[in-house]
Design a protein around this motif. Sequence first.
Motif, mmCIF file in Angstrom:
data_model
loop_
_atom_site.group_PDB
_atom_site.id
_atom_site.type_symbol
_atom_site.label_atom_id
_atom_site.label_comp_id
_atom_site.label_asym_id
_atom_site.label_seq_id
_atom_site.Cartn_x
_atom_site.Cartn_y
_atom_site.Cartn_z
ATOM 1 N N ASP A 69 -2.602 5.797 0.549
ATOM 2 C CA ASP A 69 -3.858 6.585 0.149
ATOM 3 C C ASP A 69 -4.889 5.587 0.096
ATOM 4 O O ASP A 69 -5.039 4.933 -0.724
ATOM 5 N N PRO A 70 -5.864 5.824 0.810
ATOM 6 C CA PRO A 70 -6.948 4.982 1.086
ATOM 7 C C PRO A 70 -7.674 4.670 -0.033
ATOM 8 O O PRO A 70 -8.008 3.702 -0.609
ATOM 9 N N ASP A 71 -7.910 5.711 -1.069
ATOM 10 C CA ASP A 71 -8.865 5.535 -2.292
ATOM 11 C C ASP A 71 -7.902 4.659 -3.485
ATOM 12 O O ASP A 71 -8.319 3.779 -3.804
ATOM 13 N N PHE A 72 -6.583 5.076 -3.345
ATOM 14 C CA PHE A 72 -5.775 4.494 -4.413
ATOM 15 C C PHE A 72 -5.904 2.768 -3.741
ATOM 16 O O PHE A 72 -5.578 1.827 -4.507
ATOM 17 N N ASP A 73 -5.384 2.641 -2.634
ATOM 18 C CA ASP A 73 -5.207 1.460 -1.964
ATOM 19 C C ASP A 73 -6.368 0.436 -2.103
ATOM 20 O O ASP A 73 -6.148 -0.640 -2.034
ATOM 21 N N ARG A 74 -7.298 0.927 -2.147
ATOM 22 C CA ARG A 74 -8.456 0.102 -2.233
ATOM 23 C C ARG A 74 -8.556 -0.517 -3.768
ATOM 24 O O ARG A 74 -9.441 -1.724 -3.836
ATOM 25 N N ARG A 75 -7.891 0.140 -4.836
ATOM 26 C CA ARG A 75 -8.286 -0.302 -5.990
ATOM 27 C C ARG A 75 -7.055 -0.953 -6.610
ATOM 28 O O ARG A 75 -7.078 -1.738 -7.409
ATOM 29 N N ALA A 108 -5.048 6.471 -12.981
ATOM 30 C CA ALA A 108 -6.599 7.030 -12.775
ATOM 31 C C ALA A 108 -7.238 7.316 -14.413
ATOM 32 O O ALA A 108 -8.322 6.967 -14.647
ATOM 33 N N ARG A 135 -0.103 8.173 -10.096
ATOM 34 C CA ARG A 135 -1.477 7.865 -9.610
ATOM 35 C C ARG A 135 -2.441 8.597 -10.608
ATOM 36 O O ARG A 135 -3.466 7.909 -11.103
ATOM 37 N N THR A 181 0.741 -1.287 -0.186
ATOM 38 C CA THR A 181 0.121 -0.048 0.203
ATOM 39 C C THR A 181 0.898 1.163 -0.161
ATOM 40 O O THR A 181 2.138 1.071 0.465
#
Length: 218
Positions: free
Chosen positions: A143-149, A168, A164, A140
């Motif tokens: 970055d929570p949004d990045f790490d979810r994807r 995106a 990033r 990871t």
Amino acid sequence: MNEWLLSALSVVVVGGYGLWYLRSYRKRRDKYAAAAAEQGWAYTQRDRDLLGRCHGYPFLEGRRPRAWHAITGQDGRREFLSFEYSDVIGGTTSDDAGRAERYFTQVFALKVPDGTRSLAVQPRGVLGKLGGGLGFRGGTIGDPDFDRRWTVDGSPGDVTPAVRDWLARHRRPFRRTAGELWIWVDGRMDVGRIAPALGDLHELADALGKRLPPPSPG
């Protein structure tokens, strides 16, 4: 007589299919070679050294892998390679006999400066499938949004805001290994896909902070 006739028909059908397949393959091969030559690129039907470099995602655990139809050249900025990888999935047990299918992937690779660190960014769901029930979440970057994807294999610090942003916009995984930057797409070799893919790769290389050299003279 009926058995003899059926056997003869089988031979004709199998032979006819084999001839059709061979002609279709030769036509496809010649089309690749001609399209590459039009761009000033080189075409190689089989490059035995390529297969040893096809490991890890997206090259999973298929049988009878092949790495064929390699096209190499320079687009004015950097040397590149594109080739067709394929392997066979399914058909290994009596339950799924006859379901074996060969899957194809076209790979695009751009030369980057030697000494760059290995890095792979892939969708989180893919790693979840590979990790199974082991609870492995992968790398990871905070970055929570990045790490979810996405998951990162390598240095998280290399996944800069510019990288990033590229992810995106393009929504495609990539690998940087052994002095090359790789992206890929499902399907057979398509020479028409090479130029757009090189554009994406140059953007990614710049985003990774490895500026490409100026175009070669002439």
